[in-house]
Design an enzyme around this catalytic site. Structure first.
Site, PDB file in Angstrom:
ATOM      1  N   TYR A 132       0.815  -1.218   0.000  1.00  0.00           N
ATOM      2  CA  TYR A 132       0.000   0.000   0.000  1.00  0.00           C
ATOM      3  C   TYR A 132       0.848   1.267   0.000  1.00  0.00           C
ATOM      4  O   TYR A 132       0.313   2.376   0.046  1.00  0.00           O
ATOM      5  CB  TYR A 132      -0.977  -0.008   1.174  1.00  0.00           C
ATOM      6  CG  TYR A 132      -2.015  -1.108   1.069  1.00  0.00           C
ATOM      7  CD1 TYR A 132      -1.808  -2.206   0.249  1.00  0.00           C
ATOM      8  CD2 TYR A 132      -3.184  -1.055   1.790  1.00  0.00           C
ATOM      9  CE1 TYR A 132      -2.734  -3.216   0.154  1.00  0.00           C
ATOM     10  CE2 TYR A 132      -4.124  -2.069   1.698  1.00  0.00           C
ATOM     11  CZ  TYR A 132      -3.889  -3.144   0.882  1.00  0.00           C
ATOM     12  OH  TYR A 132      -4.808  -4.153   0.781  1.00  0.00           O
ATOM     13  N   LYS A 179       3.365 -14.264   5.666  1.00  0.00           N
ATOM     14  CA  LYS A 179       3.660 -15.172   4.562  1.00  0.00           C
ATOM     15  C   LYS A 179       5.182 -15.336   4.468  1.00  0.00           C
ATOM     16  O   LYS A 179       5.767 -15.356   3.378  1.00  0.00           O
ATOM     17  CB  LYS A 179       3.062 -14.572   3.274  1.00  0.00           C
ATOM     18  CG  LYS A 179       2.905 -15.549   2.146  1.00  0.00           C
ATOM     19  CD  LYS A 179       1.855 -16.605   2.393  1.00  0.00           C
ATOM     20  CE  LYS A 179       1.935 -17.703   1.357  1.00  0.00           C
ATOM     21  NZ  LYS A 179       1.129 -18.873   1.678  1.00  0.00           N
ATOM     22  N   ASP A 212      -2.281 -17.706   5.470  1.00  0.00           N
ATOM     23  CA  ASP A 212      -3.404 -18.428   4.847  1.00  0.00           C
ATOM     24  C   ASP A 212      -4.045 -19.384   5.850  1.00  0.00           C
ATOM     25  O   ASP A 212      -5.268 -19.514   5.916  1.00  0.00           O
ATOM     26  CB  ASP A 212      -2.993 -19.146   3.545  1.00  0.00           C
ATOM     27  CG  ASP A 212      -1.580 -19.681   3.565  1.00  0.00           C
ATOM     28  OD1 ASP A 212      -0.810 -19.292   4.452  1.00  0.00           O
ATOM     29  OD2 ASP A 212      -1.224 -20.484   2.693  1.00  0.00           O
ATOM     30  N   ASP A 236      -5.441  -6.002   6.025  1.00  0.00           N
ATOM     31  CA  ASP A 236      -6.615  -5.426   5.355  1.00  0.00           C
ATOM     32  C   ASP A 236      -7.636  -6.533   5.090  1.00  0.00           C
ATOM     33  O   ASP A 236      -8.822  -6.425   5.426  1.00  0.00           O
ATOM     34  CB  ASP A 236      -6.150  -4.788   4.036  1.00  0.00           C
ATOM     35  CG  ASP A 236      -7.248  -3.995   3.358  1.00  0.00           C
ATOM     36  OD1 ASP A 236      -8.319  -3.824   3.974  1.00  0.00           O
ATOM     37  OD2 ASP A 236      -7.044  -3.540   2.220  1.00  0.00           O
TER      38      ASP A 236
END
Ligand code: NAD
Length: 487
Positions: A132, A179, A212, A236
């Protein structure tokens, strides 16, 4: 000399669509609760875009927030189309509100498939870095690239903030979701910093989940979470998922915390379909104002307002249309607001009480350099070229051009997979942007900018270069990832 007001000065941005209605409801409840606030109304959003201000935020709004250091904001409409920035993002970036805080707590009377399971956790999302930062390029008309920026300083601030929130709210555990298994430098840095920071909070447990799996866990067993901390994009997505567990975005409050100013807002948008119809539900913004009052140290007032909201929802007599299910007659925003005011001073019957303390904002040096390497060694250079030439042809052609430069072509890759030399026989579906990785011949070789400039000129005779990245080792550690298929 005029006495300094003992009231909190707060910038109030009514916003677009239902914004002015929910903002008016919150102002009315806070006034009835006698919260000492002096509002400074300023504007941002659609009306400001229409005046031709590209950022969507007026300079006097910025000036006001800079002075008051605190804003309560209604939703802002984001113009659809190219070229315009989001006014929300402008505000977040302008004040470096690096911490986005989203409490996720089951609400009384709001039926969801999870009702009764006691969901009660906080999502702490880094709010300014990561993808972002919005640094994107088209390397060729068909190949887009975004830079994912994760810094030690930014990660330390948000991880400390997550532990400070856990402390202030008497929570037992902070979970970091990343991740890092794939993105070893960006997400990996975040995870490493989280683990370092956790040592300063020995009374709070900490763990890590691959993001995940975290999404999966959040749906399967959300009760396990207490505080969650994540980089911007993961946060987000998962904070919206989390909102759905307690009734949806319409109920989700948020705080954007920074060292300078903080901005409090509902997560929902401007709901233009119901604007001006006395149908808007002010719950999320009211709850956001509760977060604001706790940030200002107004703990008792915050509890009183939160309790009036909980009692109103628990009773379920007067509810706006989005909440009034099961044949109940819906009420308007104004009637709901009156009910909230009537319930000031009451306490919920069946809602576990939590003791809140003011969150201590982490103090981190503002020095731009947060880590120094003792030794920086140049290892080579990556040159991205816009070309569809077969790597089996491009590779030998480029190798012939290197000549006297202290470099060799180590490999060519396409979308991160080594395609030349293709000793592993990897099957790929190439695009017209390739990365040529040049490495210094010997570890002792020096590589100068002049060498790189000369290399660029030579490579440019074969294919136009679009992006250059130097390769280093910092203190003996490679500062670049390997390609898929690279030794
Ligand atoms: P939205 O949140 O405005 O609406 C989604 C749905 O939820 C609609 O059915 C709406 O009627 C309902 N809803 C939302 N808030 C409600 C409330 N308080 N009471 C009752 N019902 C409510 O999302 P959208 O339609 O995707 O976006 C509309 C506009 O808002 C867009 O311009 C978008 O860019 C903007 N937006 C702003 C913010 C913000 O300022 N933080 C956030 C999201 C969207």
């Amino acid at each position: 000399m005029a006495a300094k007001s003992s009231k909190h000065q707060i910038t109030l941005i009514p916003g677009d669509g239902i914004g002015p209605e929910v903002v008016a409801a919150v102002q009315a409840v806070l006034a009835a609760a006698e919260v000492p606030i002096e509002w400074e109304e300023r504007h941002a959003g659609a009306s400001v875009f229409k005046k031709g201000v590209a950022s969507g935020v007026l300079p006097e709004t910025i000036e006001s927030i800079r002075r008051t250091k605190c804003a309560l904001k209604g939703p802002l409409e984001t113009p659809v189309g190219f070229g315009e920035k989001s006014a929300n993002v402008t505000l977040r970036k302008y004040f470096e509100t690096y911490g986005n805080i989203r409490p996720v707590r089951e609400l009384p009377g709001i039926r969801t498939p999870y009702s009764g399971r006691g969901i009660d956790f906080v999502v702490v999302r880094e709010n300014v870095e990561d993808l972002y930062a919005g640094i994107e390029y088209l390397q060729t008309p068909g190949v887009a690239q975004a830079l994912k920026i994760v810094t030690r300083k930014g990660s330390e601030k948000i991880c400390r903030l997550a532990f400070e929130i856990a402390r202030a709210e008497g929570r037992k555990k902070v979970t970091c979701a990343t991740k890092a298994n794939i993105l070893k430098f960006t997400e990996g840095l975040f995870k490493r910093v989280f683990e370092e920071v956790s040592k300063d909070y020995p009374e709070i447990a900490h763990d890590h989940q691959i993001v995940d799996n975290c999404a999966h866990q959040m749906v399967m067993r959300p009760e396990q979470f207490d505080v969650l901390v994540m980089t911007n994009m993961n946060g987000d997505i998962l904070s919206d998922l989390a909102s759905a567990l307690i009734g949806g975005l319409g109920f989700a409050p948020s705080a954007n915390l920074g060292d300078g100013a903080s901005i409090f807002e509902a997560v929902h948008g401007s709901a233009p379909q119901i604007a001006g119809k006395d149908m808007a539900n002010p719950t999320a913004l009211l709850h956001s104002s509760v977060l604001m009052l706790r940030h200002l140290g107004e703990m008792k007032k915050a509890d009183a307002i939160e309790n009036s909201l909980l009692v109103t929802l628990e009773d379920g007599n007067i509810l706006t249309a989005d909440m009034a299910g099961g044949g109940r007659e819906p009420s308007g925003t104004k009637a709901f607001t009156k009910e909230l005011i009537k319930n000031l001073g009451a306490a919920p019957k069946s809602y576990p009480r939590r003791e809140y303390k003011k969150v201590r904002m982490p103090e981190i040096s503002h020095d731009a350099v947060s880590v120094k390497a003792k030794e920086t060694r140049p290892m080579g250079v990556d040159i991205f070229v816009a070309t569809a030439i077969d790597p089996g042809v491009l590779g030998p052609a480029v190798e012939k051009l290197i000549g006297d430069l202290p470099l060799r072509l180590a490999q060519i890759s396409n979308r991160g997979t080594k395609v030349y030399p293709n000793d592993l026989g990897i099957e790929s579906d190439p695009v017209d942007c390739a990365r040529l990785r040049f490495k210094v011949n010997n570890h002792g070789d020096t590589l100068t900018d002049k060498d790189i400039a000369e290399l660029l000129l030579r490579v440019g005779t074969q294919a136009p270069w679009v992006h250059v990245e130097k390769l280093f080792k910092y203190d003996g550690q490679a500062a670049f990832t390997k390609d898929q298929g690279e030794d």
